[in-house]
Design an enzyme around this catalytic site. Structure first.
Site, mmCIF file in Angstrom:
data_model
loop_
_atom_site.group_PDB
_atom_site.id
_atom_site.type_symbol
_atom_site.label_atom_id
_atom_site.label_comp_id
_atom_site.label_asym_id
_atom_site.label_seq_id
_atom_site.Cartn_x
_atom_site.Cartn_y
_atom_site.Cartn_z
ATOM 1 N N ASP A 1 32.966 53.237 44.060
ATOM 2 C CA ASP A 1 32.563 53.336 42.627
ATOM 3 C C ASP A 1 32.897 54.887 42.396
ATOM 4 O OD1 ASP A 1 30.267 52.684 40.696
ATOM 5 O OD2 ASP A 1 29.901 54.530 41.134
ATOM 6 N N GLU B 1 32.765 50.340 36.715
ATOM 7 C CA GLU B 1 33.727 51.274 37.678
ATOM 8 C C GLU B 1 33.785 51.243 38.883
ATOM 9 O OE1 GLU B 1 29.691 53.601 36.720
ATOM 10 O OE2 GLU B 1 31.143 52.216 35.615
#
Length: 303
Positions: A177, A220
């Protein structure tokens, strides 16, 4: 365009050769059916073929039958050249796999016209194949980054874990992430955020082997599946991925931006879990620890 002539009569073969060369074709000529089949079976073999019905070793319909058994290469448009004019003979040739037929003695204008029809059919087939592959890519890949989408990467993970258990191997899965990505979107806009995501996707692909899998898990978040990777190598490989992102800024239209990634790592050999949902949950827990312990680091899921 390449075209194959298969004709055992030397004079007829020569006339066909000269006629087609004048029309701009790249001509390959053979004098028997077996040689014709070999040429049409090559990966870059001709996609247009003129086959005489009667030939040594293998006749024209026989070549058609064998070519139509091959499903792993582009379609070949085949014209049978024959002196047979009975309807039943024409039906036999077409049912063997021929696309068209031309009776002897052939007329040059009719010959070239029928070949142009074949070219149009091949062009249409190529466009259909291209459209199918485009649709398949869109169905399996993330439109922004061109990485595998969530559904596909999770399915591949499940298959790889099944194979690993069967072969007593080890699969390593990383859930990464980007750190503080919301700051990028809020401060520079989503266009710049998209630039960052595309560059991160590119770096992730270059950081793994050609037979590993990389997908966009969502937002993301990225999912990486390493095949045949031992649990002792898991952290080392994850650090290489992390370093590849943190080592230099991402160049954007608003200038260079420092970007880092936190990763949760799961090595299948260390666990007895079977459900992919449980495995993803453990990797997510390891990722949460990486986030809570300072970000830009790697944490291993431990039983």
């Amino acid at each position: 365009m390449k075209i194959l002539i298969a004709e055992d009569d030397a004079m007829s073969r020569h006339l066909l050769l000269k006629t087609l060369e004048r029309e701009g074709y790249e001509v390959i000529s053979v004098d028997n059916g077996q040689s014709a089949l070999q040429q049409l079976s090559l990966p870059d073999g001709p996609r247009l073929a003129l086959l005489d019905w009667m030939m040594p070793e293998l006749d024209g319909p026989g070549v058609c039958t064998e070519v139509r058994k091959q499903h792993n290469r582009p379609y070949v448009h085949i014209v049978l050249v024959t002196s047979r004019k009975e309807k039943r003979d024409i039906v036999v040739g077409l049912e063997a796999g021929a696309d068209d037929y031309l009776t002897k003695p052939w007329d040059p204008a009719e010959l070239t016209a029928r070949l142009r029809v074949g070219q149009r059919i091949l062009l249409l087939e190529d466009r259909l194949v291209e459209a199918r592959e485009t649709m398949r890519f869109k169905a399996t890949h993330d439109p922004l980054t061109s990485l595998l989408n969530r559904g596909v990467i999770v399915d591949l993970l499940a298959r790889e874990l099944t194979r690993t258990r069967r072969e007593d191997g080890c699969t390593v899965m990383m859930l990464g992430d980007l750190d503080h990505f919301k700051v990028v979107n809020d401060g520079y806009g989503h266009v710049v955020g998209d630039e960052v995501l595309r560059e991160i996707a590119r770096r992730l692909l270059t950081s793994v082997r050609s037979y590993d899998f990389v997908g966009r898990y969502g937002g993301e978040e990225f999912l990486i599946v390493l095949n045949n990777c031992s649990s002792t190598e898991a952290i080392t490989r994850a650090e290489e991925v992390r370093s590849g992102i943190a080592s230099h800024p991402v160049q954007t239209t608003c200038g260079p931006l420092p970007i880092t990634m936190s990763l949760g790592v799961f090595a299948s050999r260390d666990w007895s879990l079977h459900l992919v949902e449980e495995i993803l949950a453990e990797a997510d827990s390891a990722l949460y620890r990486a986030k809570s312990e300072g970000r830009n680091c790697v944490r291993l899921a431990e039983p």
